[in-house]
Design a protein around this motif. Structure first.
Motif, PDB file in Angstrom:
ATOM      1  N   LYS A   1       0.825  -1.211   0.000  1.00 60.01           N
ATOM      2  CA  LYS A   1       0.000   0.000   0.000  1.00 60.01           C
ATOM      3  C   LYS A   1       0.864   1.268   0.000  1.00 60.01           C
ATOM      4  N   GLN A   2       2.162   1.099   0.206  1.00 66.22           N
ATOM      5  CA  GLN A   2       3.077   2.238   0.232  1.00 66.22           C
ATOM      6  C   GLN A   2       3.384   2.716  -1.181  1.00 66.22           C
ATOM      7  N   ARG A   3       3.761   3.971  -1.290  1.00 69.88           N
ATOM      8  CA  ARG A   3       4.253   4.500  -2.563  1.00 69.88           C
ATOM      9  C   ARG A   3       5.523   3.744  -2.927  1.00 69.88           C
ATOM     10  N   PHE A   4       5.708   3.419  -4.209  1.00 69.29           N
ATOM     11  CA  PHE A   4       6.852   2.599  -4.615  1.00 69.29           C
ATOM     12  C   PHE A   4       8.182   3.175  -4.148  1.00 69.29           C
ATOM     13  N   ALA A   5       8.409   4.472  -4.374  1.00 67.75           N
ATOM     14  CA  ALA A   5       9.703   5.084  -4.026  1.00 67.75           C
ATOM     15  C   ALA A   5      10.004   4.937  -2.536  1.00 67.75           C
TER      16      ALA A   5
END
Length: 80
Positions: free
Chosen positions: A24-28
């Protein structure tokens, strides 16, 4: 059966792994956190390159198979 495409016999696109694991986290943010948690070394456990897309250039990451397995285990979900 291949769940995630393997490149050059030993590399996995980190973005494909992230997507497969359903983070669910942003990829970066996710990749930076996992690289730090797993103490991965650039040029050994992962490789970076720049990809020019519609937005400004983006850092992309390829993980070795062993690094990808370690990162997947850190996700602590049923897809590892």
């Amino acid at each position: 059966m291949e769940l995630i495409k393997v490149y050059q016999g030993n590399l996995v696109d980190a973005r494909d792994l992230w997507s497969f694991l359903g983070s669910k986290q942003r990829f970066a943010d996710w990749i930076k956190k996992r690289i730090n948690e797993c103490d991965l070394i650039e040029g050994k456990g992962y490789f970076t390159f720049h990809k020019i897309m519609k937005r400004p250039k983006t850092n992309e990451f390829h993980l070795t198979l062993s690094a990808a397995k370690e990162v997947a285990m850190m996700e602590r979900n049923t897809k590892r």
